[in-house]
Design an enzyme around this catalytic site. Structure first.
Site, mmCIF file in Angstrom:
data_model
loop_
_atom_site.group_PDB
_atom_site.id
_atom_site.type_symbol
_atom_site.label_atom_id
_atom_site.label_comp_id
_atom_site.label_asym_id
_atom_site.label_seq_id
_atom_site.Cartn_x
_atom_site.Cartn_y
_atom_site.Cartn_z
ATOM 1 C CB ALA A 67 53.082 43.303 45.939
ATOM 2 C CD GLU A 135 55.636 49.645 49.273
ATOM 3 O OE1 GLU A 135 55.449 50.811 49.664
ATOM 4 O OE2 GLU A 135 55.610 49.332 48.075
HETATM 5 N N1 DAK Z 1 46.895 42.644 48.278
HETATM 6 C C1 DAK Z 1 45.884 41.731 48.382
HETATM 7 N N2 DAK Z 1 44.593 42.071 48.474
HETATM 8 C C2 DAK Z 1 44.287 43.379 48.480
HETATM 9 C C3 DAK Z 1 45.273 44.387 48.387
HETATM 10 C C4 DAK Z 1 46.636 43.968 48.276
HETATM 11 N N3 DAK Z 1 47.637 44.838 48.137
HETATM 12 N N4 DAK Z 1 44.662 45.586 48.435
HETATM 13 C C5 DAK Z 1 43.345 45.343 48.550
HETATM 14 N N5 DAK Z 1 43.104 44.011 48.575
HETATM 15 C C6 DAK Z 1 41.823 43.338 48.705
HETATM 16 C C7 DAK Z 1 41.277 43.469 50.125
HETATM 17 O O1 DAK Z 1 41.866 42.491 50.956
HETATM 18 C C8 DAK Z 1 39.805 43.221 49.896
HETATM 19 O O2 DAK Z 1 39.607 41.819 49.733
HETATM 20 P P1 DAK Z 1 38.320 41.093 50.421
HETATM 21 O O3 DAK Z 1 38.412 41.404 51.896
HETATM 22 O O4 DAK Z 1 37.134 41.723 49.747
HETATM 23 O O5 DAK Z 1 38.502 39.644 50.081
HETATM 24 C C9 DAK Z 1 39.556 43.867 48.531
HETATM 25 O O6 DAK Z 1 40.845 43.974 47.909
HETATM 26 C C10 DAK Z 1 38.976 45.255 48.641
HETATM 27 O O7 DAK Z 1 39.789 46.024 49.497
HETATM 28 P P2 DAK Z 1 39.219 46.811 50.789
HETATM 29 O O8 DAK Z 1 37.983 46.171 51.290
HETATM 30 O O9 DAK Z 1 40.356 46.988 51.736
HETATM 31 O O10 DAK Z 1 38.831 48.190 50.119
HETATM 32 P P3 DAK Z 1 38.828 49.639 50.810
HETATM 33 O O11 DAK Z 1 38.162 50.546 49.849
HETATM 34 O O12 DAK Z 1 38.268 49.565 52.211
HETATM 35 O O13 DAK Z 1 40.366 50.048 50.918
HETATM 36 C C11 DAK Z 1 42.630 50.307 50.143
HETATM 37 C C12 DAK Z 1 41.112 50.246 49.769
HETATM 38 C C13 DAK Z 1 43.426 50.332 48.842
HETATM 39 C C14 DAK Z 1 42.917 51.569 50.942
HETATM 40 C C15 DAK Z 1 42.974 49.045 51.004
HETATM 41 O O14 DAK Z 1 42.501 47.883 50.310
HETATM 42 C C16 DAK Z 1 44.443 48.902 51.247
HETATM 43 O O15 DAK Z 1 45.022 49.576 52.077
HETATM 44 N N6 DAK Z 1 45.051 47.945 50.513
HETATM 45 C C17 DAK Z 1 46.461 47.629 50.714
HETATM 46 C C18 DAK Z 1 47.294 48.682 50.080
HETATM 47 C C19 DAK Z 1 48.754 48.411 50.297
HETATM 48 O O16 DAK Z 1 49.218 48.343 51.431
HETATM 49 N N7 DAK Z 1 49.455 48.270 49.204
HETATM 50 C C20 DAK Z 1 50.863 47.994 49.246
HETATM 51 C C21 DAK Z 1 51.049 46.525 49.231
HETATM 52 S S1 DAK Z 1 52.727 46.163 49.577
HETATM 53 C C22 DAK Z 1 58.965 43.016 47.255
HETATM 54 C C23 DAK Z 1 58.675 43.691 46.148
HETATM 55 C C24 DAK Z 1 57.563 44.506 46.113
HETATM 56 C C25 DAK Z 1 56.737 44.630 47.193
HETATM 57 C C26 DAK Z 1 57.057 43.936 48.302
HETATM 58 C C27 DAK Z 1 58.161 43.119 48.346
HETATM 59 N N8 DAK Z 1 60.149 42.200 47.311
HETATM 60 C C28 DAK Z 1 61.396 42.745 46.923
HETATM 61 C C29 DAK Z 1 60.050 41.002 48.050
HETATM 62 C C30 DAK Z 1 55.579 45.467 47.124
HETATM 63 C C31 DAK Z 1 54.785 45.579 48.178
HETATM 64 C C32 DAK Z 1 53.490 46.203 48.117
HETATM 65 O O17 DAK Z 1 52.992 46.647 47.088
#
Ligand code: DAK
Length: 261
Positions: A67, A135
């Site tokens: 997300a 998360e």
């Molecule tokens: N959201 C927004 N932007 C993201 C993103 C994300 N999840 N993942 C990556 N990006 C963006 C980065 O910010 C970066 O943007 P700029 O800095 O270039 O502007 C761009 O994509 C490229 O990412 P990186 O530079 O970080 O690329 P790397 O190769 O170094 O790393 C990575 C790739 C996938 C390991 C890293 O980007 C990463 O850790 N991303 C976050 C992964 C993550 O934590 N995903 C889970 C998100 S939490 C809910 C319902 C559902 C949810 C929550 C609440 N409710 C019931 C309320 C769900 C939550 C989630 O999915």
């Protein structure tokens, strides 16, 4: 059929291909994508020319990296609940779509991305795919069904390990624990998904849809009721032209030509 810029849709020989298209944010799901997906799934469900659906992400780095954290960060509790409800409703719609759905996982499938893949019926992964529910590192639990669909796919112990540690696993490990069905070279991913879609399309459509509904419903109701549900839908299929054609074709030693009726 409706397409949004950050959500692409194309039809190719009966296969509907849905692509999350925000490669600069690694295809992270924001509200606009979720709303677009909600609308698109309604259109696909009503479109009998779409026999099988493939869900994938743009580019070669990510399926969906979760997300959108930028969008989620400032949410209040009430907004968070609304946001979560929207995502859950969309993922439930995807899971219950009449057509079979294949996730072609072409890179990171994290958080909501892993949950999106799990809401699909079948997962084919590229060798570079990575899966995880990170998360807990962000101060939240999974919110789009991860705590429920992950243990149903990989078992309670493995799911808890992934949920508590937030660890990422590679495609080979995902295959080993049953999170994905198949791992293929990245450049072959879409071709393999399309070949699988074509094979499914060559089978009796009503019977395939009934299998999907019976597996989904049965897993929620226990063996005794699930078996009884199966008997009902099994019986129902004898009212279809496909059953007559399938069995007649077998006796006549020819390939069946299913009408999907
Ligand atoms: N959201 C927004 N932007 C993201 C993103 C994300 N999840 N993942 C990556 N990006 C963006 C980065 O910010 C970066 O943007 P700029 O800095 O270039 O502007 C761009 O994509 C490229 O990412 P990186 O530079 O970080 O690329 P790397 O190769 O170094 O790393 C990575 C790739 C996938 C390991 C890293 O980007 C990463 O850790 N991303 C976050 C992964 C993550 O934590 N995903 C889970 C998100 S939490 C809910 C319902 C559902 C949810 C929550 C609440 N409710 C019931 C309320 C769900 C939550 C989630 O999915």
């Amino acid at each position: 059929m409706g397409t949004e810029e950050n959500l692409l849709f194309q039809k190719e020989n009966g296969v509907g291909i849905v692509t999350v298209n925000r490669p600069k944010a690694l295809n992270a799901l924001n509200q606009e994508v979720l709303q677009g997906l909600d609308k698109l799934l309604d259109e696909i469900a009503a479109d009998s020319s779409v026999k099988v659906v493939i869900v994938t992400g743009s580019g070669d780095k990510a399926f969906v990296a979760g997300a959108d954290i930028n969008e989620m960060r400032p949410l209040t509790a009430m907004e968070g609940r609304e946001w979560g409800r929207l995502g859950q409703a969309v993922f439930a719609k995807l899971e219950k779509l009449p057509q079979p759905v294949i996730a072609a996982v072409n890179g990171f499938a994290l958080g909501g991305g892993c949950e999106l893949a799990m809401a699909c019926d079948i997962r084919v992964a590229a060798e570079n795919a990575k899966f995880g529910q990170p998360e807990v590192s962000l101060g939240i639990p999974p919110g789009f069904g991860g705590t429920q669909r992950l243990p149903r796919l990989v078992g309670k112990g493995r799911a808890k390990e992934l949920l508590y540690t937030g660890d990422m696993i590679d495609a080979a490990e995902a295959l080993r624990i049953g999170l994905v069905n198949k791992v293929v070279a990245a450049e072959e991913l879409m071709a393999v998904a399309k070949t699988m879609a074509q094979k499914i399309m060559s089978r009796a459509p009503v019977a395939v849809q009934v299998c999907k509904a019976a597996v989904n419903a049965g897993l929620e109701m226990g063996l005794e009721y699930g078996i009884s549900y199966e008997a009902e839908v099994f019986g129902l299929c004898f009212a279809t032209l496909d059953q007559k054609e399938g069995m007649t074709a077998f006796i006549e030693k020819r390939k069946p030509a299913f009408a999907g009726k």
